[in-house]
Design a protein around this motif. Structure first.
Motif, PDB file in Angstrom:
ATOM      1  N   LYS A 114       0.784  -1.193  -0.074  1.00 35.04           N
ATOM      2  CA  LYS A 114       0.204  -0.139   0.062  1.00 35.04           C
ATOM      3  C   LYS A 114       0.969   1.169  -0.021  1.00 35.04           C
ATOM      4  O   LYS A 114       0.502   2.268   0.491  1.00 35.04           O
ATOM      5  CB  LYS A 114      -1.001   0.028   1.158  1.00 35.04           C
ATOM      6  CG  LYS A 114      -2.039  -1.114   1.038  1.00 35.04           C
ATOM      7  CD  LYS A 114      -2.998  -1.011   2.201  1.00 35.04           C
ATOM      8  CE  LYS A 114      -4.088  -2.191   2.226  1.00 35.04           C
ATOM      9  NZ  LYS A 114      -5.012  -2.119   3.236  1.00 35.04           N
ATOM     10  N   SER A 115       2.002   1.343  -0.546  1.00 31.30           N
ATOM     11  CA  SER A 115       2.882   2.342  -0.811  1.00 31.30           C
ATOM     12  C   SER A 115       2.103   3.152  -1.739  1.00 31.30           C
ATOM     13  O   SER A 115       1.785   3.021  -2.912  1.00 31.30           O
ATOM     14  CB  SER A 115       4.528   1.953  -0.855  1.00 31.30           C
ATOM     15  OG  SER A 115       4.916   1.453  -0.020  1.00 31.30           O
ATOM     16  N   LEU A 132       3.997  -5.505  -3.094  1.00 23.15           N
ATOM     17  CA  LEU A 132       3.579  -4.236  -3.391  1.00 23.15           C
ATOM     18  C   LEU A 132       1.921  -4.373  -3.473  1.00 23.15           C
ATOM     19  O   LEU A 132       1.488  -3.441  -4.371  1.00 23.15           O
ATOM     20  CB  LEU A 132       4.181  -3.896  -4.766  1.00 23.15           C
ATOM     21  CG  LEU A 132       5.635  -3.725  -4.823  1.00 23.15           C
ATOM     22  CD1 LEU A 132       6.276  -3.930  -6.389  1.00 23.15           C
ATOM     23  CD2 LEU A 132       5.996  -2.478  -4.430  1.00 23.15           C
ATOM     24  N   SER A 135      -0.366  -1.177  -3.662  1.00 23.47           N
ATOM     25  CA  SER A 135       0.221   0.272  -4.044  1.00 23.47           C
ATOM     26  C   SER A 135      -0.270   0.982  -5.268  1.00 23.47           C
ATOM     27  O   SER A 135      -0.959   0.469  -5.865  1.00 23.47           O
ATOM     28  CB  SER A 135       2.008  -0.150  -4.117  1.00 23.47           C
ATOM     29  OG  SER A 135       2.407  -0.693  -3.033  1.00 23.47           O
ATOM     30  N   ALA A 155      -2.753  -3.459  -7.392  1.00 29.35           N
ATOM     31  CA  ALA A 155      -2.114  -2.289  -7.466  1.00 29.35           C
ATOM     32  C   ALA A 155      -2.770  -1.534  -8.563  1.00 29.35           C
ATOM     33  O   ALA A 155      -3.450  -1.897  -9.389  1.00 29.35           O
ATOM     34  CB  ALA A 155      -0.692  -2.605  -8.051  1.00 29.35           C
TER      35      ALA A 155
END
Length: 312
Positions: A114-115, A132, A135, A155
């Motif tokens: 969750k960047s 990831l 993200s 994502a």
């Protein structure tokens, strides 16, 4: 080959990205015990696995040769406590552009769930063996980057630039590719269940050995796309445009091209022209599709039902 030297280099690169033996083993589909034997110099990975290890560990294949030293770490992004990514800069020597700043990125083996990468410019980055999931890469310029052996479920790649990117052996379940720039992008042996490509133009994209049966394509243009050895069974491709596309060695049972436009599209059997292949071709639906005469002739020769097709 010096098995002890290669083992030490595998161990050193693995520890540098804080990856466990079990984690590395999972990415190359071997047991943790096998990785342990490599690192102790008791056995060697084959050349294909060694090449995969180089991608996951973020090193050049030459790193495993004698006297080759690992590159210095250059960290240009850091993940903050709330999951956002801050960009930093470091001046590097670049003979082709003296005095300019060159950005290098390597996120291999990182936990980046969750960047926030939205809007970043990160050419030639490495996301190998990384977490990831969820993200956000919306509007990010990731030209030339590689994703290998990573968890990229859910994502968001909306309007991201994935030109010349390589995505292999990844889990891309329910990832979103709305208006994504896909030029010479390569997807191979990846899970795309529930992934959605919408309002996108795929140019010279390769989808190799990929299960696309539950992938969603809406309002897309396919130009020079190669679906080599991919499974498209049951896929809905209605009202989309295909130019110079290759469906070679692909599973196409029950695929729907209703209302689609096909020009210079090539079909080739994954096996000999048997009754089984002819039966599969006959299940493809082309109602209200438009195609050029060469594509029509190819499909007619394979026994496809073209009764409701019109010529471009």
């Amino acid at each position: 080959m010096d098995t002890k030297m290669i083992g030490n280099k595998i161990a050193g690169a693995r520890k540098k990205i804080n990856m466990s033996q079990a984690g590395l083993a999972a990415h190359v589909f071997v047991s943790p015990q096998a990785v342990g034997k490599w690192e102790r110099g008791e056995s060697l990975p084959d050349i294909i696995t060694l090449n995969q290890l180089a991608k996951i560990l973020g090193v050049d294949l030459n790193y495993f040769s004698e006297n080759q030293q690992p590159p210095e770490d250059v960290t240009l992004y850091k993940v903050t406590a709330n999951g956002e990514v801050d960009q930093t800069r470091q001046e590097l020597t670049d003979p082709s552009a003296p005095g300019e700043l060159q950005l290098l990125t390597n996120f291999s083996g990182s936990d980046l769930v969750k960047s926030d990468f939205a809007g970043v410019k990160a050419h030639n980055s490495k996301f190998n063996g990384s977490a990831l999931r969820g993200s956000d890469f919306a509007r990010a310029d990731l030209t030339g980057s590689s994703f290998s052996g990573s968890d990229i479920r859910e994502a968001n790649f909306e309007e991201a630039n994935l030109t010349d990117c390589t995505l292999s052996v990844n889990d891309l379940t329910e990832a979103h590719f709305n208006k994504t720039i896909l030029v010479r992008t390569e997807f191979s042996r990846s899970a795309l269940t529930g992934a959605k490509f919408s309002n996108a133009k795929l140019i010279d994209v390769k989808l190799t050995k990929t299960d696309l049966r539950q992938t969603l394509f809406e309002n897309c243009v396919f130009d020079g796309v190669d679906f080599n050895y991919s499974d498209l069974s049951g896929l809905c491709l209605d009202k989309q445009v295909f130019t110079g596309v290759k469906f070679h060695n692909s599973a196409l049972t029950d695929v729907s091209f209703n209302g689609a436009t096909l020009k210079s599209v090539s079909f080739r059997s994954p096996y000999a022209l048997t009754n089984r292949y002819y039966r599969a071709i006959k299940t493809i639906r082309f109602d209200d599709a438009m195609m050029d005469k060469l594509t029509y002739a190819t499909l007619k020769g394979l026994g496809a039902d073209l009764s409701k097709v019109t010529f471009i």
